[in-house]
Scaffold this active site. Structure first.
Site, PDB file in Angstrom:
ATOM      1  N   SER A 138      21.167   6.612 -44.946  1.00 19.96           N
ATOM      2  CA  SER A 138      21.612   5.302 -45.437  1.00 19.96           C
ATOM      3  C   SER A 138      20.486   4.288 -45.325  1.00 19.96           C
ATOM      4  O   SER A 138      19.582   4.418 -44.481  1.00 19.96           O
ATOM      5  CB  SER A 138      22.808   4.810 -44.617  1.00 19.96           C
ATOM      6  OG  SER A 138      23.092   3.450 -44.884  1.00 19.96           O
ATOM      7  N   TYR A 155      27.386   3.538 -36.767  1.00 21.84           N
ATOM      8  CA  TYR A 155      27.087   4.184 -38.050  1.00 21.84           C
ATOM      9  C   TYR A 155      25.578   4.210 -38.299  1.00 21.84           C
ATOM     10  O   TYR A 155      25.010   5.250 -38.646  1.00 21.84           O
ATOM     11  CB  TYR A 155      27.800   3.427 -39.168  1.00 21.84           C
ATOM     12  CG  TYR A 155      27.490   3.892 -40.563  1.00 21.84           C
ATOM     13  CD1 TYR A 155      28.156   4.983 -41.121  1.00 21.84           C
ATOM     14  CD2 TYR A 155      26.552   3.226 -41.348  1.00 21.84           C
ATOM     15  CE1 TYR A 155      27.873   5.408 -42.416  1.00 21.84           C
ATOM     16  CE2 TYR A 155      26.268   3.630 -42.636  1.00 21.84           C
ATOM     17  CZ  TYR A 155      26.930   4.723 -43.167  1.00 21.84           C
ATOM     18  OH  TYR A 155      26.645   5.136 -44.454  1.00 21.84           O
TER      19      TYR A 155
END
Length: 227
Positions: free
Chosen positions: A118, A131
């Site tokens: 990400s 995350y």
């Protein structure tokens, strides 16, 4: 997109039965075979069974896409419970290890592994601490696994999407009040769509990327370079 290029596809999913059935139907409309396997990739035994079923029903395994993800928005690090922390790592990085361990014996020279990291690994995210930490681990895992498997002729790369409009966002990935503004801070001033990310995965799976390993592609609307 993989089906259009001639691939049969096995789809692992948690509990989205209707979505899985729809995806299976779309693959079959492209003239390829699809199987759907429900379960939790945070469970090592499930990963092993899923790979065995894939090889049994499709005949072989050439490409592994590690794409499952779990995301929770928290304003303060103290709000992240021990259970949530363990669960996020279990899904995002433990599951990636489990599936890769199960798949590796079936892969051969020319095979490819594509992991999903990400932009938060590069730019950070003040509300996605756990995350973002898993995405940093995934990037390091990708580069290390690439070196580990290069002598076997297996390439390992990753894709680091920016803000992409998926069901992850309204189901806990974003604070509800921020959803209308999701992705508007990118240089392109909009979120991306899944079909703008899929070509990166396809490219890294095919021979067109034969001289690439340990790399990360960034379909992010220019977000990483602007941060």
């Amino acid at each position: 997109m993989f089906a259009r290029e001639g691939a049969d596809v096995a789809i692992l999913y948690l509990c989205e039965h209707d979505d899985a059935a729809k995806t299976k139907q779309i693959v079959e409309q492209e003239g390829r075979k699809a199987i759907t396997i429900a379960g939790d990739i945070g469970d090592k035994q499930f990963c092993e069974r899923a790979v065995e079923q894939t090889v049994r029903e499709l005949g072989r395994l050439d490409i592994l896409v590690n794409n499952a993800g779990e995301q929770h928005s928290d304003k303060d690090i103290g709000d992240i419970t021990e259970d949530q922390l363990k669960r996020t790592f279990q899904t995002n990085i433990f599951g990636m290890f489990f599936l890769t361990q199960a798949a590796a014996p079936h892969l051969r020279e020319g095979s490819a592994i594509i992991n999903c990291t990400s932009e938060t690994m590069y730019s950070g995210s003040k509300h996605l601490l756990d995350y973002s930490a898993t995405k940093g681990a995934i990037t390091a895992f990708t580069r290390s696994l690439a070196l580990n498997l290069v002598d076997k002729g297996i390439r390992v790369n990753a894709v680091a999407p920016g803000p992409i409009w998926t069901p992850l966002n309204p189901f806990g990935g974003q604070e509800p009040e921020k959803i209308p503004e999701f992705g508007k801070k990118t240089p392109m001033k909009r979120p991306g769509q899944p079909n703008e990310v899929a070509p990166s995965f396809l490219f890294l799976a095919c021979e067109d990327s034969s001289y690439m390993t340990a790399q990360v592609l960034h379909p992010d609307g220019g977000d990483t370079t602007s941060s």
